[in-house]
Design a protein around this motif. Sequence first.
Motif, mmCIF file in Angstrom:
data_model
loop_
_atom_site.group_PDB
_atom_site.id
_atom_site.type_symbol
_atom_site.label_atom_id
_atom_site.label_comp_id
_atom_site.label_asym_id
_atom_site.label_seq_id
_atom_site.Cartn_x
_atom_site.Cartn_y
_atom_site.Cartn_z
ATOM 1 N N ILE A 87 0.840 -1.190 0.000
ATOM 2 C CA ILE A 87 0.000 0.000 0.000
ATOM 3 C C ILE A 87 0.880 1.246 0.000
ATOM 4 O O ILE A 87 1.895 1.306 0.703
ATOM 5 N N MET A 88 0.477 2.252 -0.764
ATOM 6 C CA MET A 88 1.210 3.510 -0.802
ATOM 7 C C MET A 88 0.846 4.393 0.399
ATOM 8 O O MET A 88 -0.304 4.405 0.845
ATOM 9 N N LYS A 89 1.814 5.148 0.887
ATOM 10 C CA LYS A 89 1.586 5.980 2.071
ATOM 11 C C LYS A 89 0.632 7.141 1.811
ATOM 12 O O LYS A 89 0.051 7.686 2.766
ATOM 13 N N ASP A 90 0.470 7.532 0.547
ATOM 14 C CA ASP A 90 -0.440 8.642 0.263
ATOM 15 C C ASP A 90 -1.863 8.171 -0.018
ATOM 16 O O ASP A 90 -2.715 8.937 -0.461
ATOM 17 N N THR A 91 -2.124 6.894 0.275
ATOM 18 C CA THR A 91 -3.472 6.348 0.104
ATOM 19 C C THR A 91 -4.434 6.960 1.117
ATOM 20 O O THR A 91 -4.050 7.228 2.264
ATOM 21 N N LEU A 92 -5.664 7.177 0.713
ATOM 22 C CA LEU A 92 -6.651 7.746 1.624
ATOM 23 C C LEU A 92 -6.881 6.805 2.814
ATOM 24 O O LEU A 92 -6.861 5.584 2.656
ATOM 25 N N PRO A 93 -7.102 7.364 4.005
ATOM 26 C CA PRO A 93 -7.283 6.532 5.205
ATOM 27 C C PRO A 93 -8.335 5.454 5.053
ATOM 28 O O PRO A 93 -8.130 4.304 5.460
ATOM 29 N N GLU A 94 -9.482 5.788 4.438
ATOM 30 C CA GLU A 94 -10.534 4.786 4.292
ATOM 31 C C GLU A 94 -10.117 3.660 3.346
ATOM 32 O O GLU A 94 -10.531 2.510 3.505
ATOM 33 N N GLN A 95 -9.259 3.976 2.383
ATOM 34 C CA GLN A 95 -8.766 2.949 1.473
ATOM 35 C C GLN A 95 -7.741 2.055 2.168
ATOM 36 O O GLN A 95 -7.681 0.848 1.906
ATOM 37 N N ILE A 96 -6.930 2.652 3.036
ATOM 38 C CA ILE A 96 -5.989 1.851 3.824
ATOM 39 C C ILE A 96 -6.753 0.866 4.696
ATOM 40 O O ILE A 96 -6.421 -0.321 4.761
ATOM 41 N N LEU A 97 -7.804 1.349 5.353
ATOM 42 C CA LEU A 97 -8.614 0.461 6.187
ATOM 43 C C LEU A 97 -9.268 -0.633 5.348
ATOM 44 O O LEU A 97 -9.332 -1.789 5.761
ATOM 45 N N GLY A 98 -9.726 -0.262 4.172
ATOM 46 C CA GLY A 98 -10.332 -1.254 3.290
ATOM 47 C C GLY A 98 -9.331 -2.322 2.889
ATOM 48 O O GLY A 98 -9.662 -3.517 2.858
ATOM 49 N N ALA A 99 -8.118 -1.896 2.589
ATOM 50 C CA ALA A 99 -7.074 -2.850 2.219
ATOM 51 C C ALA A 99 -6.733 -3.759 3.392
ATOM 52 O O ALA A 99 -6.556 -4.973 3.220
ATOM 53 N N MET A 100 -6.652 -3.197 4.578
ATOM 54 C CA MET A 100 -6.342 -3.987 5.767
ATOM 55 C C MET A 100 -7.455 -4.992 6.050
ATOM 56 O O MET A 100 -7.192 -6.121 6.469
ATOM 57 N N GLU A 101 -8.692 -4.587 5.820
ATOM 58 C CA GLU A 101 -9.821 -5.500 5.994
ATOM 59 C C GLU A 101 -9.702 -6.683 5.032
ATOM 60 O O GLU A 101 -9.930 -7.836 5.406
ATOM 61 N N MET A 102 -9.327 -6.394 3.791
ATOM 62 C CA MET A 102 -9.178 -7.458 2.805
ATOM 63 C C MET A 102 -8.102 -8.445 3.217
ATOM 64 O O MET A 102 -8.267 -9.656 3.130
ATOM 65 N N VAL A 103 -6.974 -7.899 3.675
ATOM 66 C CA VAL A 103 -5.868 -8.763 4.100
ATOM 67 C C VAL A 103 -6.285 -9.596 5.305
ATOM 68 O O VAL A 103 -5.970 -10.786 5.395
ATOM 69 N N ALA A 104 -6.993 -8.992 6.239
ATOM 70 C CA ALA A 104 -7.454 -9.714 7.428
ATOM 71 C C ALA A 104 -8.371 -10.872 7.051
ATOM 72 O O ALA A 104 -8.398 -11.899 7.737
ATOM 73 N N MET A 105 -9.086 -10.734 5.923
ATOM 74 C CA MET A 105 -9.984 -11.795 5.468
ATOM 75 C C MET A 105 -9.276 -12.843 4.623
ATOM 76 O O MET A 105 -9.883 -13.805 4.185
ATOM 77 N N GLY A 106 -7.978 -12.625 4.393
ATOM 78 C CA GLY A 106 -7.208 -13.634 3.670
ATOM 79 C C GLY A 106 -6.904 -13.318 2.227
ATOM 80 O O GLY A 106 -6.356 -14.150 1.499
ATOM 81 N N TYR A 107 -7.225 -12.107 1.787
ATOM 82 C CA TYR A 107 -6.950 -11.721 0.413
ATOM 83 C C TYR A 107 -5.616 -10.978 0.315
ATOM 84 O O TYR A 107 -5.174 -10.334 1.271
ATOM 85 N N SER A 108 -5.009 -11.019 -0.857
ATOM 86 C CA SER A 108 -3.845 -10.187 -1.129
ATOM 87 C C SER A 108 -4.331 -8.836 -1.623
ATOM 88 O O SER A 108 -5.385 -8.726 -2.249
ATOM 89 N N CYS A 109 -3.553 -7.787 -1.352
ATOM 90 C CA CYS A 109 -3.958 -6.444 -1.753
ATOM 91 C C CYS A 109 -2.733 -5.655 -2.191
ATOM 92 O O CYS A 109 -2.021 -5.109 -1.360
ATOM 93 N N PHE A 110 -2.516 -5.617 -3.490
ATOM 94 C CA PHE A 110 -1.392 -4.874 -4.049
ATOM 95 C C PHE A 110 -1.926 -3.712 -4.865
ATOM 96 O O PHE A 110 -2.672 -3.902 -5.814
#
Length: 208
Positions: free
Chosen positions: A104-127
């Motif tokens: 994840i890029m550091k300039d990603t919007l906070p809600e998108q970072i949370l969304g990506a983290m949610e995906m990873v927590a569910m077992g998905y990859s997120c690039f």
Amino acid sequence: MSNVRLLLADDHQIVREGMKMIVEGSSRFTVVGEASNGDELLSQAWKEKPDIILSDLKMPGPSIIDSCEQLKERLPDVKIVILTAFDESEDKFRALESGIDGYIMKDTLPEQILGAMEMVAMGYSCFQPKLDRKKHEAEERLMLTEREQEIFQLIVENYSNQEIAQKLYISEATVKTHVSSILRKTGQPNRSQAVLYALKKGFVQVRT
């Protein structure tokens, strides 16, 4: 995973504080440890056994990519996400090849970072993707059909053939035919290698 235990690693304290505010803004995540270099990251990981490690790509000490195999061996359930300012295809390719779960890029919007983290927590990859322009150029060179592009995207997002069939309202046999065509056009022997190839070429993305 009702409450996700998170280890934050970055050599800049202000970045760690900012990320802590973002992730703890969701009731899903709890920061259980922080690290400012690669050695501290490993020490905190062994001590806290987090569910997810969110780490800067380039810190003093061993890099998160170099430490990934060791972390996955000792903590087989841990998910590892890189948070970085460096948008380089080679870094992403090395990360995916090593077993990293997200980039994840550091300039990603906070809600998108949370969304990506949610995906990873569910077992998905997120690039996160390279520029869409490069994505489309690569797709044109491969001459993938619109349906193949759609299925390839779902493959990258870790959907099975059965799940793709259900999502797109087509038969599993049709999905298998498209997957075979994708593998033939990319020149790759299997799905995993096709995903690595697509990431290296910079024309796949994971929607967050």
